[in-house]
Design an enzyme around this catalytic site. Structure first.
Site, mmCIF file in Angstrom:
data_model
loop_
_atom_site.group_PDB
_atom_site.id
_atom_site.type_symbol
_atom_site.label_atom_id
_atom_site.label_comp_id
_atom_site.label_asym_id
_atom_site.label_seq_id
_atom_site.Cartn_x
_atom_site.Cartn_y
_atom_site.Cartn_z
ATOM 1 N N GLY B 240 -17.903 -24.685 -14.639
ATOM 2 C CA GLY B 240 -16.924 -23.827 -14.541
ATOM 3 C C GLY B 240 -17.070 -22.628 -13.594
ATOM 4 N N PHE B 241 -18.420 -22.086 -13.847
ATOM 5 C CA PHE B 241 -18.849 -21.022 -13.067
ATOM 6 C C PHE B 241 -17.982 -19.695 -12.897
ATOM 7 C CE2 PHE B 241 -20.126 -25.205 -11.137
ATOM 8 C CZ PHE B 241 -21.396 -25.190 -11.504
ATOM 9 N N ASN B 612 -34.913 -23.960 -24.288
ATOM 10 C CA ASN B 612 -34.924 -25.250 -23.666
ATOM 11 C C ASN B 612 -35.668 -25.206 -22.340
ATOM 12 O OD1 ASN B 612 -34.426 -27.941 -22.667
ATOM 13 N ND2 ASN B 612 -33.179 -28.435 -24.406
ATOM 14 N N GLN B 619 -30.697 -24.341 -14.817
ATOM 15 C CA GLN B 619 -29.787 -23.182 -14.433
ATOM 16 C C GLN B 619 -30.433 -22.560 -13.416
ATOM 17 O OE1 GLN B 619 -26.783 -22.330 -16.115
ATOM 18 N NE2 GLN B 619 -26.876 -24.258 -16.741
ATOM 19 N N LYS B 682 -32.924 -13.966 -23.750
ATOM 20 C CA LYS B 682 -32.045 -13.260 -23.097
ATOM 21 C C LYS B 682 -31.075 -14.337 -22.032
ATOM 22 C CE LYS B 682 -35.127 -10.389 -21.174
ATOM 23 N NZ LYS B 682 -35.686 -9.115 -20.454
ATOM 24 N N VAL B 684 -29.685 -16.763 -19.164
ATOM 25 C CA VAL B 684 -30.460 -17.493 -17.836
ATOM 26 C C VAL B 684 -29.290 -17.856 -17.095
ATOM 27 C CG1 VAL B 684 -31.004 -19.341 -19.148
ATOM 28 C CG2 VAL B 684 -32.437 -18.639 -17.322
ATOM 29 N N GLU B 686 -26.873 -17.262 -15.128
ATOM 30 C CA GLU B 686 -26.650 -16.624 -13.841
ATOM 31 C C GLU B 686 -27.890 -16.183 -13.063
ATOM 32 O OE1 GLU B 686 -23.933 -14.417 -15.867
ATOM 33 O OE2 GLU B 686 -22.150 -14.950 -14.878
#
Lengths: 320, 728
Positions: B240-241, B612, B619, B682, B684, B686
């Site tokens: 998607g981004f 994970n 990512q 928190k 991650v 992006e």
């Protein structure tokens, strides 16, 4: 898509009706059909029509028109005696495309000019007389040599650049029989008739390409591009260079990305021949090569890049 | 318990639980389906009697549709209808809009904008008819297509502190540079696609979306129907981004056509249409002013940016977002201006703000460090503020120093030459660069339902989406950990708008926000189990289906179902929250041709608890690959005479290919951020892109001595400025 007829051909024969198009690997034609740039009435599929062998020929090799790019680049004789050709082919496209693309088809690859591929823009190659939107438009990867006010498109391929440096010959079958065309004369400059990419007549078909007896020397293919694979050349150089007693005894240079055809300049080669290699000599050769170069804005950088590409190749070829 | 997260949860409950699956590098449970082609993506659903719709794009950049020559196309084989409905979308919805974007396709705002939908029995027939459709336009002749030629106005009040001009004048060292970045497209692997299927007044839409709770509202509003009559199914998404945050042309036109025709309709964008009609990241111009004293302490930071969008769009690429909190300097000016152009809608593309803001800030920091004669790592560490400049807020947690140090050790930063043009291998100049990573952390409202079934299995349900990022894996891990259930007895159902409203995927907040909702639902179940065992919940030990060594099934006479909720609260206001990291890049620049090839990269990241380790690493890897593209190749090139996009496919718009991407090392720094979420995690998603291209730019300089201020750094920009390849 538009409806079209399809026929599979048993033999490699020229087309006989207007609106017919030969299709082999289809890696270019199908894309252009999807974009409505090409709209053949009938496709004649020659992919099973033979001519898919590489054979010995007058001391050199004959590559059948339907030998795939992948097979050609992998052939041990090509790799041993004409490494320039194997390197150029492997610098192009992707493995999947090279498995389908053929020798004859690749010679007929059409330009990647974005305006040529967009039917909602003006393009003299696609629609003669409509004008050229690339002249003042996005033209970063357009030609700087041999252009006209009608067209600044490049021939985009790699294989033909190597074949040009190797003095190969295109074998063409027409109604009147076979004729032979040096690869360097196969593609043409746009002039005021950019619709024609090459000198192949409507009723002719490429049957093969012949390579002359191998010549001694280093063979280099250098392709400069924005990313390291799957991108068309900004500039490419195919070179065969033989040194003797610290001098350039023989040199053949062909350039891609600069013109509507693989570019070969006898004067550039003459300047280098017989001389001891040096940066100053390479500069002098580049001066000759680029004397008539003309940028159109986005592609201005190609003049400097071609100079440096030539220097890189000549440096590599003449190093100890 | 209040839904809002107002006080840091200091219990660190996920460190007390016994199952031991949280943080583990587990495979994605749906991974095998995707690898085997068994995961059904939006366009792949096979509905009986489905008609095929193809959108027709405008061949002008600005104006009005005067006439559509319908009759000649309606006569073509298989053609069922042509729509140019007022409800069809002219622009796609911005992220979290929750209402219809600008509709009515009789006006043309940008080249390629859909102006009609042609529906036929087959895809081929619809494509042929769409190409044949003639449209007459009234062209606006004085439209603005060139960001360099329009006026800009402030998009928000400038954020000023002290006197930057004076700081620049009085600085021991200063730099003042203007950079540019080009427009980007998300170029997700899966093109946008929708299949609409009406059952009376109820619409089921199979689509590819990131945030279903907003997408339902956008779709219902666009169609003028009640939200309860719209169901969106989006279980698998091919990337998607940002491009699928809001609904697009395909969804509304498919729904309108299906309603009219009384049969399902599928609309899939072509690759070219994705480039031409889906939100772009704005190109930017950015002026960076940095001032420091003799000790290399920043005294001033100026970051002013100019971006564009269509008229009437509220979104302005928030370029200076991270500059606000990243570095010290008592004199500051952050400003954002916007110009209006008739180009595709500008909106969120992976890490809006930081993606292009950080790469420029970090390139400027490298120049500043050099000017001050300080190692760029040391320079950064020396300039980390104790509290948020101007606001005095504390940082929730900040692993930036650790990331710089750990990354430097692993990368071998001590091998770097301080001066450029010191390392040459054959034709290649070799250089090293560093950059900080930073991305704001956001907790978003989310809801999830967890069922501990009477048979001891677990079901997690939410409309949360999984873009390929790992939502299925992570949400299952949280529930399995909290309830002491083996991961293979944990099922996760996502991507159905009828399920409780998760946070959606975007802003790096999906895992932490929806994960916190799952966590809270599990807490409620744990309380019930503790009650059944007559123990305090602190004494509860859940592992492998046992509750304090008794089979949990013995405690269950029926399913235990709980819904967990989280909302951002005081912790969002009381702290500066961000994820941090550092990038290291070794680049080779060809001394003759100016081609740049990345030889290796290291990234070290601290983003709270790792939920994970495999999906988090992926990512980060993906972000760094984007960084390579942003640094070296990616650019949307428009013909500024017409607004036509000339790089509208993956042959012309150059994302990195495998050969452009070397071995990338990712170091995950363990950290607990109790302020950020009850998970101590928190975002991650992006982080890996935010600054990566700056490390590349700095490596290019260290290699060949050329400071480019223009991204992407293609050979044409370098070739004229390189030192003599032979003489050097």
């Amino acid at each position: 898509m538009r409806p079209f007829d399809y026929r599979r051909m048993a033999d490699l024969q020229p087309v006989d009706q207007p609106g017919d198009r030969l299709i082999a690997g289809g890696t270019n034609l199908l894309d252009l059909m999807k974009l409505d740039v090409e709209a053949p009435r009938r496709l004649l599929d020659i992919s099973r029509a033979g001519q898919d062998r590489i054979t010995e020929h007058e001391g050199g090799l004959r590559i059948g028109a339907l030998v795939t790019n992948a097979d050609c680049a992998a052939d041990p004789r090509i790799r041993a005696d004409y490494p320039l050709l194997a390197k150029a082919i492997l610098a192009g496209a992707s493995p999947q495309l090279r498995n389908k693309a053929t020798t004859g088809g690749n010679l007929c690859q059409r330009t990647r000019c974005q305006y040529f591929m967009a039917t909602d823009t003006r393009c003299n190659k696609r629609q003669p007389g409509s004008g050229c939107d690339a002249l003042q438009g996005v033209n970063r990867n357009h030609a700087i040599l041999g252009t006209s006010e009608a067209c600044i498109a490049t021939y985009p391929g790699d294989m033909a650049v190597a074949l040009t440096a190797l003095d190969a010959t295109v074998e063409v079958l027409g109604q009147g029989g076979t004729r032979l065309i040096p690869v360097a004369e196969f593609h043409r400059l746009p002039g005021d008739d950019p619709a024609r990419d090459n000198v192949l007549r409507d009723d002719e078909v490429i049957t093969g390409v012949t390579l002359p007896e191998p010549v001694a020397g280093r063979q280099i293919y250098r392709k400069i591009r924005d990313r390291s694979s799957y991108a068309f050349a900004l500039v490419s150089v195919g070179a065969v260079i033989k040194l003797r007693e610290d001098r350039i005894a023989r040199v053949a240079l062909a350039f891609g990305g600069l013109a509507h055809k693989p570019w070969r300049d006898p004067q550039t080669e003459a300047i280098l021949t017989g001389q001891p290699p040096s940066p100053a000599l390479f500069d002098q050769a580049a001066d000759a090569l680029l004397a008539k170069a003309k940028g159109r804005g986005g592609n201005d950088f190609k003049i400097a890049l071609a100079r440096r590409a030539l220097a890189a190749v000549l440096t590599e070829a003449t190093e100890e | 318990m209040s839904d809002s997260y107002d006080t840091p949860d200091q219990r660190n409950l996920l460190d007390q639980t016994a199952q031991g699956v949280i943080g583990q590098p587990l495979d994605r449970p749906e991974g095998a389906l995707k690898a085997c082609g068994q995961a059904t993506y939006a366009a792949e659903h096979d509905l009986t009697n489905c008609a095929e719709g193809v959108l027709v794009g405008a061949t002008i950049g600005c104006g009005r549709v005067v006439r559509i020559h319908r009759d000649e196309v309606l006569a073509m084989p298989g053609v069922l209808a042509i729509y140019a409905d007022q409800a069809m979308l002219r622009r796609n919805a911005q992220g979290t809009a929750g209402e219809a974007p600008i509709q009515d396709v009789t006006t043309v705002d940008y080249y390629g904008q859909p102006v009609a939908l042609v529906v036929a029995e087959s895809f081929e027939q619809a494509t042929a008819a769409a190409k044949a459709l003639r449209v007459d336009y009234d062209v606006t002749t004085d439209a603005d297509f060139d960001p360099a030629a329009v006026e800009y106005e402030p998009s928000e009040e400038a954020d000023e502190l002290g006197d930057l001009d004076r700081a620049m004048d009085e600085a021991a060292f200063s730099i003042d540079r203007t950079f540019t970045t080009e427009a980007h497209n998300s170029a997700a692997m899966e093109p946008h696609a929708s299949i609409a299927d009406w059952d009376g007044r109820k619409l089921t839409l199979y689509g590819s979306f990131q945030m279903l709770k907003y997408n339902v509202k956008e779709l219902a509003d666009s169609l003028g129907v009640a939200e309860k009559n719209v169901r969106i199914l989006s279980p698998y998404i091919g990337g998607g981004f940002g491009s699928k945050l809001g609904i697009s042309h395909d969804a509304v036109s498919a729904a309108l056509a299906a309603r009219e025709l009384g049969r399902p309709v599928r609309v899939t964008l072509t690759r070219q249409q994705v480039f031409e009609t889906i939100t772009r990241r704005s190109e930017t111009r950015q002026r960076l002013r940095l001032a420091c004293d003799r000790q290399g302490r920043l005294t001033g930071i100026g970051h002013e940016a100019w971006v564009t969008n269509l008229p009437d769009e509220g979104f302005a690429e928030p370029v200076t977002q991270a500059t606000k909190f990243l570095y010290a300097g008592q004199n500051r000016r952050l400003a954002l201006s916007i110009g209006r152009v008739q180009l595709t809608t500008a909106g969120s593309v992976r890490a809006p703000g930081e993606a292009v803001g950080m790469q420029v800030l970090e390139a400027a920091m490298d120049e500043m460090a050099e000017a001050a004669g300080i190692d760029p790592i040391e320079f950064r560490k020396r300039n980390l503020p104790a509290e948020l400049p101007g606001e005095g807020l504390p940082y929730s947690s900040r692993m930036l120093t650790e990331a710089l140090d750990r990354g430097a050790r692993s990368f071998g930063w001590d091998q770097r030459h301080q001066q450029p043009c010191q390392r040459r291998e054959g034709e290649w100049w070799i250089g090293m660069g560093v950059a900080s990573a930073a991305r704001v952390n956001i907790l978003s409202k989310a809801e999830a339902r967890v069922t501990l079934r009477a048979d001891g299995g677990v079901l997690v349900e939410s409309d949360q989406t999984d873009l390929g990022t790992g939502s299925y894996a992570i949400l299952g891990q949280i529930a399995a950990e909290m309830l002491g259930v083996p991961i293979d007895r944990t099922d996760v159902a996502l991507g159905d708008s009828d399920l409780p409203a998760g946070a959606g995927s975007g802003g790096s907040w999906g895992a932490t926000s929806t994960g916190s909702a799952v966590f809270r639902a599990c807490e409620a179940i744990r309380a019930t189990l503790a009650h059944k065992l007559s123990v305090d919940v602190d004494e509860l030990r859940l592992k492998d289906g046992l509750a304090n060594d008794r089979p949990v099934t013995e405690l269950l006479d029926k399913d235990l179902v709980e819904t967990g909720r989280i909302e951002p609260g005081k912790t969002m206001k009381d702290y500066s929250q961000a994820s941090y990291g550092a990038f290291f890049c070794e680049a080779a620049v060809n001394a003759f041709t100016g081609e740049t090839r990345i030889r290796r990269m290291t990234g070290a990241f601290g983003f709270g608890r790792v939920l994970n380790a495999k999906t988090a690493r992926s990512q980060c890897l993906g972000g760094m690959v984007w960084g390579i593209g942003s640094a070296l190749t990616e650019a949307m090139e428009f013909d500024h005479r017409t607004g036509r996009l000339m790089t509208h496919d993956l042959a012309e718009y150059h994302v990195p290919v495998h050969r452009d991407v070397p071995a990338i090392e990712v170091i995950l720094l363990e950290e607990r951020d109790t302020v950020a979420s009850p998970l101590q995690a928190k975002g991650v998603g992006e982080l890996g892109i935010c600054g990566a291209a700056g490390a590349v730019a700095n490596a290019i300089y260290n290699a060949c001595g050329v400071r480019l201020h223009s991204f992407p750094m293609t050979p044409d920009k370098l070739v004229g400025r390189l030192p003599d390849p032979v003489g050097a």
